[in-house]
Design a protein around this motif. Structure first.
Motif, PDB file in Angstrom:
ATOM      1  N   TYR A 105      34.238  39.512  48.980  1.00  0.00           N
ATOM      2  CA  TYR A 105      35.300  39.668  47.987  1.00  0.00           C
ATOM      3  C   TYR A 105      35.045  38.691  46.844  1.00  0.00           C
ATOM      4  O   TYR A 105      34.413  37.648  47.042  1.00  0.00           O
ATOM      5  N   ILE A 106      35.588  39.002  45.668  1.00  0.00           N
ATOM      6  CA  ILE A 106      35.606  38.067  44.546  1.00  0.00           C
ATOM      7  C   ILE A 106      37.049  37.963  44.067  1.00  0.00           C
ATOM      8  O   ILE A 106      37.688  38.994  43.796  1.00  0.00           O
ATOM      9  N   ASP A 107      37.575  36.723  43.976  1.00  0.00           N
ATOM     10  CA  ASP A 107      38.945  36.573  43.498  1.00  0.00           C
ATOM     11  C   ASP A 107      38.987  36.529  41.970  1.00  0.00           C
ATOM     12  O   ASP A 107      37.946  36.614  41.309  1.00  0.00           O
ATOM     13  N   GLU A 108      40.191  36.395  41.418  1.00  0.00           N
ATOM     14  CA  GLU A 108      40.362  36.445  39.960  1.00  0.00           C
ATOM     15  C   GLU A 108      39.680  35.283  39.250  1.00  0.00           C
ATOM     16  O   GLU A 108      39.419  35.358  38.046  1.00  0.00           O
ATOM     17  N   LYS A 109      39.356  34.219  39.994  1.00  0.00           N
ATOM     18  CA  LYS A 109      38.662  33.072  39.398  1.00  0.00           C
ATOM     19  C   LYS A 109      37.152  33.183  39.525  1.00  0.00           C
ATOM     20  O   LYS A 109      36.417  32.307  39.088  1.00  0.00           O
ATOM     21  N   PHE A 134      33.997  35.279  48.626  1.00  0.00           N
ATOM     22  CA  PHE A 134      34.371  35.069  50.020  1.00  0.00           C
ATOM     23  C   PHE A 134      33.614  36.088  50.863  1.00  0.00           C
ATOM     24  O   PHE A 134      33.869  37.290  50.757  1.00  0.00           O
ATOM     25  N   THR A 135      32.678  35.609  51.658  1.00  0.00           N
ATOM     26  CA  THR A 135      31.863  36.501  52.481  1.00  0.00           C
ATOM     27  C   THR A 135      32.615  36.869  53.752  1.00  0.00           C
ATOM     28  O   THR A 135      32.998  36.001  54.533  1.00  0.00           O
ATOM     29  N   LYS A 136      32.807  38.156  53.922  1.00  0.00           N
ATOM     30  CA  LYS A 136      33.574  38.682  55.056  1.00  0.00           C
ATOM     31  C   LYS A 136      32.702  38.846  56.299  1.00  0.00           C
ATOM     32  O   LYS A 136      33.165  38.657  57.421  1.00  0.00           O
ATOM     33  N   PHE A 147      36.300  45.443  48.387  1.00  0.00           N
ATOM     34  CA  PHE A 147      35.211  44.482  48.540  1.00  0.00           C
ATOM     35  C   PHE A 147      33.880  45.092  48.120  1.00  0.00           C
ATOM     36  O   PHE A 147      33.765  46.284  47.859  1.00  0.00           O
ATOM     37  N   TYR A 148      32.887  44.225  48.045  1.00  0.00           N
ATOM     38  CA  TYR A 148      31.518  44.592  47.683  1.00  0.00           C
ATOM     39  C   TYR A 148      30.656  44.611  48.941  1.00  0.00           C
ATOM     40  O   TYR A 148      30.929  43.889  49.909  1.00  0.00           O
TER      41      TYR A 148
END
Length: 196
Positions: free
Chosen positions: A65-69, A73-75, A98-99
């Motif tokens: 995931y990538i947050d707004e900042k 975050f690797t899931k 997510f990517y």
């Protein structure tokens, strides 16, 4: 539970390893295509509505995931002989949150989801295959949540090195840190204090 990082020669090898009988493997191959994905490239991006899923033939992927900042975050990590998908988004025809990124040059067997659904209607084997894949994903998710909520960073790192031996040599340390839920500086400190 130890993760194995297989090196496969062909899609048939992978399907055999996954326990897919020859007849069903042939049917799956008829609606699939092999596809190379270069290191650093995304197979699926956040915001995309996926229409395919894949089985990893060779290489290594991660869900992240990538947050707004802009923080990543690797899931989870996806090695060879594993199903690769943004399943909920594909199933409900919504955007992925997510990517899915190749962490090294990789090759996948890409499967058209709607064509696979036709196979599933015709052969109950694919119901079992789906249940097994979803059970594996659920187990991984449940275990990961427990570790993130209940264990400290050192304990999570120890589990990581046990489950994914030598993976640190294959990927950037900032990705390891994002998987562990810590900053890269904290990971450096933990690694420095690790017993030899």
């Amino acid at each position: 539970m130890e993760s194995k990082f297989y090196a496969m020669d062909s899609p048939k090898d992978v399907l055999k390893l996954l326990g897919i009988p020859e007849k069903q493997a042939g049917e799956l191959l008829s609606i699939s295509r092999t596809k190379p994905i270069s290191s650093g490239k995304d197979y699926i991006s956040a915001g995309q509505t996926p229409k395919t899923f894949a089985i990893v033939i060779n290489g290594l992927f991660r869900y992240y995931y990538i947050d707004e900042k802009g923080n990543e975050f690797t899931k989870g990590f996806i090695p060879a002989a594993t199903v690769l998908s943004a399943y909920s988004a594909m199933r409900y025809e919504t955007s992925s949150f997510f990517y899915i990124q190749a962490l090294e040059d990789s090759e996948i067997l890409e499967i058209d989801y709607k064509k696979w659904l036709l196979l599933q209607q015709e052969d109950s084997f694919w119901d079992k295959f789906l249940i097994q894949a979803l059970e594996k994903g659920y187990f991984t998710k449940e275990k990961r949540e427990r570790e993130l909520l209940l264990l400290d960073a050192e304990a999570r790192y120890k589990i990581f090195t046990t489950e994914f031996p030598d993976l640190e040599k294959r990927i950037k340390l900032q990705i390891v840190a994002s998987y562990l839920g810590i900053q890269p500086e904290s990971l450096s400190r933990i690694r420095k204090n690790k017993p030899a």
